[in-house]
Scaffold this active site. Structure first.
Site, PDB file in Angstrom:
ATOM      1  N   SER A 109       0.832  -1.197   0.000  1.00  0.00           N
ATOM      2  CA  SER A 109       0.000   0.000   0.000  1.00  0.00           C
ATOM      3  C   SER A 109       0.875   1.258   0.000  1.00  0.00           C
ATOM      4  O   SER A 109       1.662   1.449  -0.920  1.00  0.00           O
ATOM      5  CB  SER A 109      -0.967  -0.077   1.188  1.00  0.00           C
ATOM      6  OG  SER A 109      -1.944   0.926   1.105  1.00  0.00           O
ATOM      7  N   ASP A 159     -10.164  -4.254  -4.866  1.00  0.00           N
ATOM      8  CA  ASP A 159      -9.507  -3.239  -4.024  1.00  0.00           C
ATOM      9  C   ASP A 159      -9.952  -1.837  -4.450  1.00  0.00           C
ATOM     10  O   ASP A 159      -9.645  -1.399  -5.555  1.00  0.00           O
ATOM     11  CB  ASP A 159      -7.984  -3.391  -4.189  1.00  0.00           C
ATOM     12  CG  ASP A 159      -7.200  -2.445  -3.283  1.00  0.00           C
ATOM     13  OD1 ASP A 159      -7.806  -1.532  -2.703  1.00  0.00           O
ATOM     14  OD2 ASP A 159      -5.978  -2.642  -3.171  1.00  0.00           O
ATOM     15  N   HIS A 190      -8.123  -4.909  -0.493  1.00  0.00           N
ATOM     16  CA  HIS A 190      -6.860  -4.225  -0.220  1.00  0.00           C
ATOM     17  C   HIS A 190      -5.986  -5.010   0.771  1.00  0.00           C
ATOM     18  O   HIS A 190      -4.759  -4.920   0.727  1.00  0.00           O
ATOM     19  CB  HIS A 190      -7.168  -2.824   0.338  1.00  0.00           C
ATOM     20  CG  HIS A 190      -5.983  -1.910   0.311  1.00  0.00           C
ATOM     21  ND1 HIS A 190      -5.378  -1.501  -0.863  1.00  0.00           N
ATOM     22  CD2 HIS A 190      -5.258  -1.329   1.320  1.00  0.00           C
ATOM     23  CE1 HIS A 190      -4.355  -0.700  -0.581  1.00  0.00           C
ATOM     24  NE2 HIS A 190      -4.264  -0.587   0.741  1.00  0.00           N
TER      25      HIS A 190
HETATM   26  C1  MLT Z   1      -1.336   6.096  -0.351  1.00  0.00           C
HETATM   27  O1  MLT Z   1      -1.719   7.102   0.205  1.00  0.00           O
HETATM   28  O2  MLT Z   1      -0.149   5.795  -0.516  1.00  0.00           O
HETATM   29  C2  MLT Z   1      -2.399   5.188  -0.873  1.00  0.00           C
HETATM   30  O3  MLT Z   1      -3.618   5.839  -0.884  1.00  0.00           O
HETATM   31  C3  MLT Z   1      -2.491   3.918  -0.117  1.00  0.00           C
HETATM   32  C4  MLT Z   1      -2.830   4.138   1.320  1.00  0.00           C
HETATM   33  O4  MLT Z   1      -1.950   4.353   2.101  1.00  0.00           O
HETATM   34  O5  MLT Z   1      -4.015   4.095   1.672  1.00  0.00           O
END
Ligand code: MLT
Length: 206
Positions: A109, A159, A190
């Site tokens: 992520s 996701d 996710h």
């Molecule tokens: C981010 O901000 O890098 C992406 O939206 C993934 C997350 O951290 O939720």
């Protein structure tokens, strides 16, 4: 030099290799995680590898990340570039300090997104990457050559945060830089699943 003397130090843990010759892994957690989040994943991925697990130092209402964001999926590119450069410098210094071979980034992520930014802007930080639920936080033209660098991207079919189409766009960007990208979509959202670790393990073996 002790770990705290590494310039721009990030809080981190290091585990030595259990099997010499296994590629070191740099673990980069998701929003709200910390340096321990991906340790079990790394054990399945490559049990013999040395591990450098890093804690993001940007707080979003107490949740740790690697760069700030304006809103969900809306990025401040200057901030992404600045934070990615600091992290790239830290990883290079820590590698030298701990005597680590060129590592594989394992990012989930937000951690996958900062790894993607480093792969686009800074050469020779990573020898490869496993990017889990990644999107591209940059629109800037990539500057780095990734010739022959193996990169696995794994998306979750349902996701909403890192939709497979956006992960696939990132795979295309990295491929255009010369990386050997593999892309997989799993039947999940996710959150990480056992299948992520199994897919990563198969890919690393190959
Ligand atoms: C981010 O901000 O890098 C992406 O939206 C993934 C997350 O951290 O939720």
């Amino acid at each position: 030099m002790s770990a705290s003397e590494v310039p721009d130090a990030f809080h981190h843990v290091v585990r030595p290799a259990a099997m010499p010759g296994s590629p070191p892994l740099v673990l980069l957690h998701g929003t709200g995680g910390d340096e321990t989040e991906l340790l079990p994943f790394a054990l399945t991925l490559s049990p013999g590898s040395a591990v450098l697990a890093i804690r993001g130092r940007v707080s979003e209402q107490g949740k740790l990340r690697f760069f700030p964001r304006l809103a969900d999926g809306v990025f401040d590119e200057d901030a992404v570039l600045r934070h990615a450069a600091q992290l790239a410098r830290f990883i290079t210094a820590a590698r030298e300090l701990y005597g680590l071979a060129p590592p594989i980034a394992v990012g989930y992520s937000n951690g996958a997104n900062v790894a993607a930014a480093i792969l686009q802007q800074h050469e020779a930080v990573f020898a490869g990457a496993v990017l889990l639920r990644a999107v591209n936080p940059l629109r800037a033209e990539p500057r780095a050559s990734l010739r022959g660098t193996p990169i696995l991207l794994i998306a979750g079919a349902s996701d909403p945060i890192a939709p497979p189409g956006l992960s696939e766009d990132l795979a295309a960007t990295l491929r255009n830089q010369g990386a050997e990208t593999s892309f997989r979509t799993l039947t999940c959202g996710h959150a990480l699943t056992d299948e992520d670790a199994e897919s990563g393990r198969e890919w690393l073996r190959a």
